[in-house]
Design an enzyme around this catalytic site. Structure first.
Site, short mmCIF file in Angstrom:
data_model
loop_
_atom_site.label_atom_id
_atom_site.label_comp_id
_atom_site.label_asym_id
_atom_site.label_seq_id
_atom_site.Cartn_x
_atom_site.Cartn_y
_atom_site.Cartn_z
N GLU A 27 35.24 53.93 51.44
CA GLU A 27 34.40 53.01 50.67
C GLU A 27 34.34 51.66 51.38
O GLU A 27 35.36 51.05 51.65
CB GLU A 27 34.98 52.82 49.26
CG GLU A 27 34.15 51.87 48.43
CD GLU A 27 34.65 51.72 47.00
OE1 GLU A 27 35.83 51.37 46.81
OE2 GLU A 27 33.85 51.96 46.08
N LYS A 64 43.74 40.96 32.61
CA LYS A 64 43.87 40.16 33.83
C LYS A 64 42.62 40.36 34.69
O LYS A 64 42.41 41.41 35.27
CB LYS A 64 45.09 40.57 34.65
CG LYS A 64 45.40 39.51 35.71
CD LYS A 64 46.04 40.04 36.97
CE LYS A 64 45.12 40.69 37.94
NZ LYS A 64 44.13 39.79 38.59
N CYS A 95 30.79 50.32 42.53
CA CYS A 95 31.63 51.50 42.79
C CYS A 95 30.78 52.74 43.00
O CYS A 95 31.14 53.62 43.75
CB CYS A 95 32.63 51.69 41.66
SG CYS A 95 31.88 51.56 40.05
N GLU A 106 38.96 53.61 36.73
CA GLU A 106 37.62 53.66 37.34
C GLU A 106 37.78 53.16 38.77
O GLU A 106 37.95 51.96 38.99
CB GLU A 106 36.65 52.74 36.59
CG GLU A 106 36.36 53.13 35.17
CD GLU A 106 35.53 54.38 35.08
OE1 GLU A 106 34.94 54.80 36.10
OE2 GLU A 106 35.48 54.96 33.99
P1 NAI Z 1 41.90 45.72 44.05
O1 NAI Z 1 41.89 47.11 43.54
O2 NAI Z 1 43.07 45.26 44.84
O3 NAI Z 1 41.71 44.69 42.83
C1 NAI Z 1 41.18 45.03 41.57
C2 NAI Z 1 42.03 44.38 40.48
O4 NAI Z 1 43.35 44.90 40.55
C3 NAI Z 1 42.17 42.86 40.61
O5 NAI Z 1 42.21 42.29 39.32
C4 NAI Z 1 43.52 42.71 41.28
O6 NAI Z 1 44.16 41.47 41.02
C5 NAI Z 1 44.30 43.84 40.64
N1 NAI Z 1 45.46 44.31 41.40
C6 NAI Z 1 45.63 44.29 42.75
N2 NAI Z 1 46.84 44.80 43.06
C7 NAI Z 1 47.43 45.15 41.91
C8 NAI Z 1 48.70 45.72 41.58
N3 NAI Z 1 49.58 46.05 42.51
N4 NAI Z 1 48.98 45.95 40.28
C9 NAI Z 1 48.10 45.64 39.32
N5 NAI Z 1 46.90 45.09 39.57
C10 NAI Z 1 46.56 44.84 40.84
O7 NAI Z 1 40.56 45.52 44.90
P2 NAI Z 1 40.28 44.39 46.03
O8 NAI Z 1 41.48 44.23 46.90
O9 NAI Z 1 39.72 43.20 45.34
O10 NAI Z 1 39.10 45.08 46.86
C11 NAI Z 1 39.40 46.00 47.92
C12 NAI Z 1 38.47 47.18 47.88
O11 NAI Z 1 38.64 47.90 46.67
C13 NAI Z 1 36.99 46.86 47.90
O12 NAI Z 1 36.53 46.65 49.20
C14 NAI Z 1 36.41 48.10 47.29
O13 NAI Z 1 36.31 49.12 48.26
C15 NAI Z 1 37.44 48.51 46.26
N6 NAI Z 1 37.06 48.04 44.92
C16 NAI Z 1 36.46 48.91 44.08
C17 NAI Z 1 36.02 48.49 42.85
C18 NAI Z 1 35.36 49.43 41.89
O14 NAI Z 1 34.64 48.97 41.00
N7 NAI Z 1 35.60 50.71 41.98
C19 NAI Z 1 36.14 47.10 42.42
C20 NAI Z 1 36.84 46.26 43.36
C21 NAI Z 1 37.25 46.74 44.56
#
Ligand code: NAI
Ligand code: MG
Length: 499
Positions: free
Chosen positions: A403, A197, A306, A272
């Site tokens: 972050e 996904k 990240c 990650e």
């Molecule tokens: P997120 O962690 O909510 O989203 C990442 C993925 O997880 C997306 O595919 C999303 O649809 C999915 N997801 C969200 N909620 C979920 C759930 N309950 N169960 C399963 N999958 C779920 O990140 P978001 O909201 O896009 O970004 C928020 C913050 O997260 C960013 O500002 C950043 O600080 C951090 N982030 C860190 C990343 C990294 O590479 N370590 C990548 C993206 C975001």
């Protein structure tokens, strides 16, 4: 500051104009509900495509297809060299569509074409080829057990390294196709099957890539793609009883939920997560290398990494000079639309992220930080944020502890090595850290004391497909890339026989 869509390659324009289903069991299908959701160009805030809004029912169908492909399909039992050939073919096909896919990713994620070409396409091609090599090199070991309590019998033991089964992969939007390929390539090399996904903000290049799978000879059901929201499609995948492993990249907040859910059904789980990586500059550091390197560590990919170097600690004797150099560097970065050839930094990925990043900058200033450069949003409709440096920060500020995931650097002087270590380790995160010095003993004294999955020396954010990557503390569990990725997609089966 908006994209001129006439600059898109014809193939990219054609793809954007079409409807996009999800790949389930080798076929492109609409969501069972028939619902779709829009994908937005962050330079303008305008909708550029609609994709299927998959939910639990669609995830169920995709897991069923992956389960069937694993339990009775040819893929897990195919000769490793045949799997390797499929991976190589897939790499060739991706390479052939490089221009189209880089264009699509640039419009969708706001990153320049050279950036999406290098990191979403070229690196993905390399990883598919790298993992093709591993397909034929997965092996167990042999043992000569003593079994002292059965003295009259000889025994022989060996291990088989077997695929873990159906992998549920969930990826973020910062380097969308690359993140997906980091999940797909080891699944294919090890003979697993999967449901992926992608992030709802940036599903397009994953969908385009999925159209190449059939042509490369990946059997139906081996890779399934469900587009949709995290709280519905993502959560359904994590909770699905027929999924054997979750591989997640994203926020620490969601990672914690996923780890807890995975624990309930004892799924394998690789996470990650976020970071707040420190960069430590010592008195003897080379000015040019350090200024350029640390500035790119935070401003590269708009800070949406990240492992971005988001906290800078400079020895007090060099602080003013290094910070002035980074501020100048920030002023020189040319913001603009992703498709313009002279753009150096595009918009952030979405309005939500722009608001979040600007909110952090405001909170820092309210708490007493000094805005040394940047801080503004540039246009009304686009998701731009200027490269920003905040000085006069204190350890307890949100901008120092949390972050931000945008082009925002916080800078602080340090007194000595102990002070530098304490500052570097004081957040909950532990993804990366970098040391800037010519003194080899400083490096060797520091490396063991830094709480980080990766320590860089006189560089930052350098990842290689052969080198393991991951975090400690709240930055994650497990490692991706290299041989570690093979280990994390396989289980050992031990066989012991009496001779
Ligand atoms: P997120 O962690 O909510 O989203 C990442 C993925 O997880 C997306 O595919 C999303 O649809 C999915 N997801 C969200 N909620 C979920 C759930 N309950 N169960 C399963 N999958 C779920 O990140 P978001 O909201 O896009 O970004 C928020 C913050 O997260 C960013 O500002 C950043 O600080 C951090 N982030 C860190 C990343 C990294 O590479 N370590 C990548 C993206 C975001
Ligand atoms: Mg979220």
């Amino acid at each position: 500051m908006e994209n001129d869509l006439s600059m898109l390659s014809p193939a990219a324009a054609q793809f954007l104009a079409a409807d996009h289903g999800m790949l389930i069991g080798g076929e492109f299908v609409a969501a069972e509900s028939g619902d779709t959701f829009p994908v937005v160009d962050p330079t303008s805030g305008k909708e550029i495509a609609f994709v299927a809004k998959g939910e639990q029912r669609d995830v169920d169908a995709a897991v069923k297809a992956a389960r069937k492909a694993f339990d009775s399909g040819p893929w897990p039992i195919m000769k490793p060299s045949s799997r390797a050939r499929v991976l190589l073919k897939l790499a060739d096909l991706l390479e052939q569509h490089a221009t189209e896919i880089a264009d699509i990713e640039s419009v969708n994620s706001g990153r320049t074409v050279p950036n999406t070409r290098a990191f979403d396409v070229d690196l993905s091609v390399d990883y598919l080829r790298y993992m093709a090599g591993w397909a034929t090199k997965i092996h167990g070991e042999t043992y000569t057990p003593s079994v002292p309590y059965v003295p009259d019998t000889d025994f022989f033991s060996y291990t088989l390294r077997e695929p873990v089964g159906v992998v549920g992969a969930i990826t973020p939007w910062n380097v969308p196709l690359c993140q997906a390929i980091w999940k797909i390539a080891p699944v294919l090399a090890t003979g697993c099957t999967m449901v992926l996904k992608p992030a709802e903000q940036t599903p397009l290049t994953v969908i385009r890539f999925s159209e190449l799978l059939n042509e490369a000879g990946v059997p139906p059901g081996v890779v399934n793609i469900v587009t949709g929201m995290g709280h519905s499609a993502g959560a359904a995948l994590v909770e699905h009883p027929d999924v054997n492993k979750i591989s997640f990249t994203g926020s620490t907040e969601i990672g914690q939920i996923i780890a807890a859910k995975s624990g309930e059904s004892l799924k394998h789980c690789t996470l990650e997560l976020g970071g707040k990586s420190a960069m430590l500059v010592f008195p003897d550091a080379d000015a040019e290398i350090t200024i350029q390197g640390t500035a790119m560590a935070i401003f590269g990919n708009h800070g949406q990494n990240c492992c971005a170097g988001s906290r800078l600690y400079v020895h007090k004797d060099r602080f003013d000079e290094i910070v002035a150099g980074i501020v100048d560097f920030a002023k020189g970065i040319k913001l603009g639309p992703a498709l313009s050839p002279d753009t150096e930094m595009g918009p952030l990925v979405s309005k939500v992220q722009q608001k979040r990043v600007l909110g952090y900058i405001d909170s820092g200033v309210e708490e007493g930080a000094e805005l040394l450069v940047g801080g503004r949003k540039v246009t009304q409709s686009g998701c731009y944020v200027e490269p920003t440096v905040l000085g006069n920060v204190t350890d307890d500020m949100k901008v120092v502890q949390e972050e931000i995931f945008g082009p925002v650097l916080v800078v602080t002087p340090f007194d000595d090595l102990d002070d530098a270590v304490e500052k570097a380790n004081m957040t909950k995160y532990g993804l990366g850290a970098s040391i800037w010095t010519k003194d080899i003993s400083t490096v060797h004294r520091l490396v063991p004391r830094l709480q980080a999955g990766t320590v860089w020396v006189n560089t930052h954010n350098v990842l290689d497909l052969a080198v393991p990557f991951g975090g400690v503390k709240s930055s994650g569990i497990g490692r991706e890339l290299g041989e570690e990725a093979i280990r994390h997609h396989t289980d050992l089966k031990t066989v012991t026989m009496a001779l």
